[in-house]
Write an enzyme that holds these catalytic residues in place. Structure first.
Site, PDB file in Angstrom:
ATOM      1  N   GLY A  88       0.802  -1.213   0.000  1.00 20.34           N
ATOM      2  CA  GLY A  88       0.000   0.000   0.000  1.00 20.34           C
ATOM      3  C   GLY A  88       0.835   1.262   0.000  1.00 20.34           C
ATOM      4  O   GLY A  88       2.073   1.238   0.093  1.00 20.34           O
ATOM      5  N   ARG A  91       3.870   6.106   1.969  1.00 22.67           N
ATOM      6  CA  ARG A  91       4.341   7.493   2.117  1.00 22.67           C
ATOM      7  C   ARG A  91       3.761   8.375   1.025  1.00 22.67           C
ATOM      8  O   ARG A  91       4.407   9.316   0.568  1.00 22.67           O
ATOM      9  CB  ARG A  91       5.867   7.544   2.115  1.00 22.67           C
ATOM     10  CG  ARG A  91       6.529   6.977   0.865  1.00 22.67           C
ATOM     11  CD  ARG A  91       8.021   6.880   1.042  1.00 22.67           C
ATOM     12  NE  ARG A  91       8.680   6.380  -0.150  1.00 22.67           N
ATOM     13  CZ  ARG A  91       9.601   7.060  -0.835  1.00 22.67           C
ATOM     14  NH1 ARG A  91       9.966   8.259  -0.437  1.00 22.67           N
ATOM     15  NH2 ARG A  91      10.167   6.528  -1.890  1.00 22.67           N
ATOM     16  N   LYS A 111       3.677  12.637  -2.690  1.00 24.81           N
ATOM     17  CA  LYS A 111       4.608  11.578  -2.311  1.00 24.81           C
ATOM     18  C   LYS A 111       5.593  12.133  -1.286  1.00 24.81           C
ATOM     19  O   LYS A 111       6.297  13.121  -1.554  1.00 24.81           O
ATOM     20  CB  LYS A 111       5.348  11.083  -3.559  1.00 24.81           C
ATOM     21  CG  LYS A 111       6.209   9.857  -3.322  1.00 24.81           C
ATOM     22  CD  LYS A 111       6.765   9.343  -4.648  1.00 24.81           C
ATOM     23  CE  LYS A 111       7.631   8.113  -4.431  1.00 24.81           C
ATOM     24  NZ  LYS A 111       8.186   7.602  -5.701  1.00 24.81           N
ATOM     25  N   GLY A 124       6.847   7.785   6.528  1.00 19.88           N
ATOM     26  CA  GLY A 124       5.989   8.298   5.466  1.00 19.88           C
ATOM     27  C   GLY A 124       6.545   9.501   4.737  1.00 19.88           C
ATOM     28  O   GLY A 124       5.856  10.101   3.911  1.00 19.88           O
ATOM     29  N   ARG A 174       2.998  14.078  -7.709  1.00 26.69           N
ATOM     30  CA  ARG A 174       3.102  13.194  -8.875  1.00 26.69           C
ATOM     31  C   ARG A 174       1.760  13.113  -9.599  1.00 26.69           C
ATOM     32  O   ARG A 174       0.707  13.059  -8.979  1.00 26.69           O
ATOM     33  CB  ARG A 174       3.546  11.800  -8.446  1.00 26.69           C
ATOM     34  CG  ARG A 174       3.684  10.841  -9.609  1.00 26.69           C
ATOM     35  CD  ARG A 174       4.530   9.639  -9.269  1.00 26.69           C
ATOM     36  NE  ARG A 174       3.884   8.724  -8.342  1.00 26.69           N
ATOM     37  CZ  ARG A 174       4.488   7.640  -7.824  1.00 26.69           C
ATOM     38  NH1 ARG A 174       5.756   7.401  -8.127  1.00 26.69           N
ATOM     39  NH2 ARG A 174       3.849   6.851  -7.003  1.00 26.69           N
ATOM     40  N   ARG A 181      -1.772  -0.914 -10.133  1.00 32.77           N
ATOM     41  CA  ARG A 181      -0.557  -1.697 -10.338  1.00 32.77           C
ATOM     42  C   ARG A 181      -0.919  -3.179 -10.445  1.00 32.77           C
ATOM     43  O   ARG A 181      -2.013  -3.593 -10.027  1.00 32.77           O
ATOM     44  CB  ARG A 181       0.396  -1.498  -9.154  1.00 32.77           C
ATOM     45  CG  ARG A 181       0.618  -0.030  -8.772  1.00 32.77           C
ATOM     46  CD  ARG A 181       1.051   0.083  -7.306  1.00 32.77           C
ATOM     47  NE  ARG A 181       1.105   1.474  -6.851  1.00 32.77           N
ATOM     48  CZ  ARG A 181       2.216   2.196  -6.777  1.00 32.77           C
ATOM     49  NH1 ARG A 181       3.356   1.671  -7.140  1.00 32.77           N
ATOM     50  NH2 ARG A 181       2.185   3.441  -6.342  1.00 32.77           N
ATOM     51  N   ASP A 250       4.566  -4.253  -7.715  1.00 36.80           N
ATOM     52  CA  ASP A 250       3.877  -3.036  -7.261  1.00 36.80           C
ATOM     53  C   ASP A 250       4.390  -1.799  -7.977  1.00 36.80           C
ATOM     54  O   ASP A 250       3.843  -0.699  -7.779  1.00 36.80           O
ATOM     55  CB  ASP A 250       4.000  -2.871  -5.745  1.00 36.80           C
ATOM     56  CG  ASP A 250       5.436  -2.892  -5.257  1.00 36.80           C
ATOM     57  OD1 ASP A 250       6.063  -3.963  -5.361  1.00 36.80           O
ATOM     58  OD2 ASP A 250       5.928  -1.859  -4.781  1.00 36.80           O
ATOM     59  N   ASN A 251       5.414  -1.954  -8.817  1.00 36.53           N
ATOM     60  CA  ASN A 251       5.900  -0.855  -9.645  1.00 36.53           C
ATOM     61  C   ASN A 251       5.618  -1.105 -11.129  1.00 36.53           C
ATOM     62  O   ASN A 251       6.270  -0.515 -11.993  1.00 36.53           O
ATOM     63  CB  ASN A 251       7.405  -0.645  -9.446  1.00 36.53           C
ATOM     64  CG  ASN A 251       7.724  -0.088  -8.075  1.00 36.53           C
ATOM     65  OD1 ASN A 251       6.887   0.550  -7.451  1.00 36.53           O
ATOM     66  ND2 ASN A 251       8.920  -0.338  -7.591  1.00 36.53           N
TER      67      ASN A 251
END
Length: 491
Positions: A88, A91, A111, A124, A174, A181, A250-251
Site C-alpha cells: 500500500g 508514504r 509523495k 511516510g 506526482r 498496479r 507493485d511498480n
C-alpha cells in the site's frame, strides 16, 4: 486565488476495502522548489496560484484543497521475487483525480506527505534528493516521448528525515494516468476476494481501456492490452538505455506508464548486465533482464485474473498462457524495429537484425557509450571519415569493420544519407539524465540549497533531441572520477 483543481474522484467511490482515508501530515516550513507550469496548464490548473502561499500549502500537504478525497491505496506486490501481501501507499496520499484540458483523467498524488495506515512503522516522508531525482528523470522520460508519470511540483518541508543520516525533507506532487498496479490486483487475489478483483478489472477497463468494455471476453482483452503496453514500454526503455532498478510487481502500472524512479539510472557504456541499484545484489533488474522480468510480472497479473477468464482452472490457465506468449513477439517487434530506426533503417530487409546485433556486440566489447554512439551515427552516415563514432570504441577498427556493411545497407534506403541522418537524429537523443549530472544537481540542492544545477539540467532534458550550442556538457559521459556506479531507493 483559486488553484483550479476540479476533482472527480472515481477511485474513492470504489468499495472501502480498496483504500484507507488518510490526510497528509503538515510540515514545518514548506518552500517551493518548482512548479511544472506546462503540466499545470494541461491539467487546467493555475501555475501562478500553485506557486503562491496557498498553492505551496497544498503541495506540501498542509492544506487539503476543496473537492479532494485524500486516500492511501491498498496493494500487495512481489519485491525482488518475494511476495508481500500488504504494501500500500506507505508514504503517499492520493488527493484525487482531475480531468485535464485534453480530456484525460489523471491522479494527483503527494509523495512524501507523511505516515498512512500502510506505512509499516515508517515515517511516510521523502528526502529531498529522491524527490529531485524523480522530478528530473520522470520529466526527461516525458520529453523523450515515453509513457510515464509526471512531476507537477516539488517542495522542501523545512524538516529533516532520518535515513543513513539526517537529510532535508521534500514532497513531490506526482501526476499519473492512475496508480493501479499489478500489485493492486494481487492484494485482492491473495485474500481470495474474486469480486474485488472483478471490480478492479472493470474499473481498469473503464479508466484505461474503454474500447474493451464490449469485448466478447473483456478480462482476456484487458490482459492482452496490459501485456502489449508493457512489452512496448520495456522495449522503449532499452532503446534509450534506461535501467528502472526496482521492477517489482507493485511498480508495474496497469496503464503502461513508467512509475517509481527510486534507484533508476541511464546506462553509459553499453553492457546488458548493467545494474545500478544498491540493493539488487543478484542483478535481477539489470538492463538486459528487464524484458524477462516484465513478462514474469505479467504472469503474476494473469494469475489474479484466472477466476475471471474461465469458470474452470484448466481452460483459464491455457487462456492466460496463450496471452502471455504474445509478450515475446510484441517486445521483439518493438525493440527490433526501434533498433533498426536507431541506425537509420526505415525499411525492413533480411539481415537488419544481425547487423544491429553485431553493432551492440562490438559496443559491449569496446566500452562504447550507448547514447553518444547512436547519436553520432548521423554524422557517420554523412561523412565516412567522421571520427566521432569510431573514437568511442577502445579499438576504432571494431567500428570500421561494422560500418562498412552498415553504409552499404543505408544506400538501399530511400532519400539518401541526409534523410537517414535526419531520421536518426529524431530517435537518438543527445541529452539523457546522466547519473553524474543528476547526482551533482541533487548534491548542490541538498548540501547548499543551490538549485541552479537542477534548473539547468531540467532545461537541457526538456529538449533531448535538439542540438543546442552551449549545452554540450550535458551530452558528455562522466569522467572516471565522476562516475556514479550505485543508486539508492528513497526509503
Amino acid at each position: 486565488m483559486p488553484l483550479g483543481f476540479r476533482f472527480d474522484n472515481s477511485y474513492a467511490r470504489l468499495p472501502e476495502r480498496f483504500f484507507e482515508p488518510c490526510l497528509p501530515t503538515p510540515v514545518a516550513a514548506p518552500r517551493l522548489v518548482r512548479v511544472n507550469a506546462a503540466l499545470a496548464d494541461t491539467l487546467g490548473l493555475d501555475a501562478a496560484a500553485l506557486a503562491g502561499p496557498e498553492g505551496v500549502a497544498v503541495l506540501a500537504g498542509n492544506r487539503v484543497p476543496e473537492g479532494a478525497a485524500p486516500i492511501a491505496l491498498a496493494y500487495a506486490g512481489h519485491q525482488f521475487g518475494q511476495f508481500v501481501p500488504r504494501l500500500g501507499d506507505g508514504r503517499a496520499v492520493l488527493l484525487g483525480e482531475v480531468v485535464g484540458r485534453d480530456g484525460l483523467r489523471r491522479d494527483i498524488q503527494l509523495k512524501g506527505s507523511g505516515p498512512t495506515p500502510f506505512s509499516r512503522r515508517g515515517d511516510g516522508r521523502a528526502a529531498l534528493g529522491p524527490v529531485l531525482r524523480e522530478y528530473l528523470v520522470s520529466e526527461a522520460m516525458a520529453a523523450l516521448g515515453l509513457p510515464t508519470t509526471r512531476a507537477l511540483a516539488a517542495v522542501t518541508t523545512g524538516e529533516v528525515v532520518q535515513r543513513e543520516e539526517a537529510r532535508p525533507g521534500g514532497v513531490l506532487t506526482r501526476v499519473a494516468a492512475s496508480h493501479l498496479r499489478v500489485g493492486t490486483f494481487q492484494f485482492f487475489a491473495a485474500q481470495g476476494d474474486v469480486e474485488g478483483v472483478r471490480t478492479l478489472a472493470d474499473y481498469a477497463i473503464a479508466r484505461h481501456y474503454p474500447e474493451l468494455a464490449g469485448a466478447e471476453h473483456p478480462y482476456r482483452a484487458l490482459l492482452e492490452a496490459v501485456v502489449a503496453r508493457q512489452a512496448d514500454l520495456v522495449a522503449r526503455w532499452l532503446l534509450i538505455g534506461f535501467v528502472h532498478g526496482v521492477m517489482n510487481t507493485d511498480n508495474t502500472a496497469i496503464s503502461g506508464e513508467t512509475i517509481d524512479f527510486g534507484p533508476c539510472a541511464f546506462m553509459e557504456a553499453y553492457d546488458p548486465g548493467t545494474v545500478f541499484s544498491s540493493i539488487d545484489y543478484a542483478g535481477r533488474y539489470s538492463y538486459g533482464n528487464q524484458p524477462r522480468v516484465a513478462q514474469w510480472n505479467l504472469a503474476r497479473l494473469a494469475e489474479t485474473l484466472l477466476p475471471l477468464l474461465a469458470a474452470e482452472e484448466e481452460p483459464a490457465v491455457a487462456m492466460a498462457q496463450e496471452v502471455l506468449a504474445g509478450f515475446g513477439p510484441r517486445f521483439e517487434a518493438a525493440y527490433g524495429g526501434g533498433l533498426a530506426r536507431k541506425i537509420g533503417l526505415g525499411t525492413a530487409r533480411e539481415g537488419d537484425g544481425p547487423l544491429v546485433q553485431d553493432l551492440l556486440r562490438r559496443m559491449a566489447e569496446n566500452g562504447a557509450d550507448f547514447t553518444l554512439l547512436f547519436r553520432s551515427l548521423g554524422d557517420a552516415a554523412m561523412e565516412p571519415e567522421a571520427a566521432g563514432a569510431r573514437a568511442l570504441f577502445a579499438d576504432p577498427a571494431a567500428f570500421d569493420g561494422w560500418a562498412e556493411g552498415w553504409r552499404r545497407r543505408l544506400a538501399e534506403e530511400p532519400g539518401g544519407a541526409e534523410a537517414s541522418r535526419a531520421a536518426m537524429l529524431r530517435v537518438n537523443p543527445a541529452v539523457i539524465p546522466r547519473n553524474h549530472l543528476v547526482e551533482a544537481a541533487i548534491d548542490a540542492a541538498v548540501e547548499r540549497q543551490d538549485f541552479t544545477s537542477f534548473e539547468a539540467l531540467l532545461d537541457a532534458l526538456s529538449r533531448p533531441f535538439d542540438h543546442r550550442p552551449g549545452l554540450e556538457r550535458f551530452t558528455l559521459p562522466a569522467k572516471p572520477e565522476e562516475r556514479v556506479l550505485q543508486t539508492f531507493c528513497g526509503t
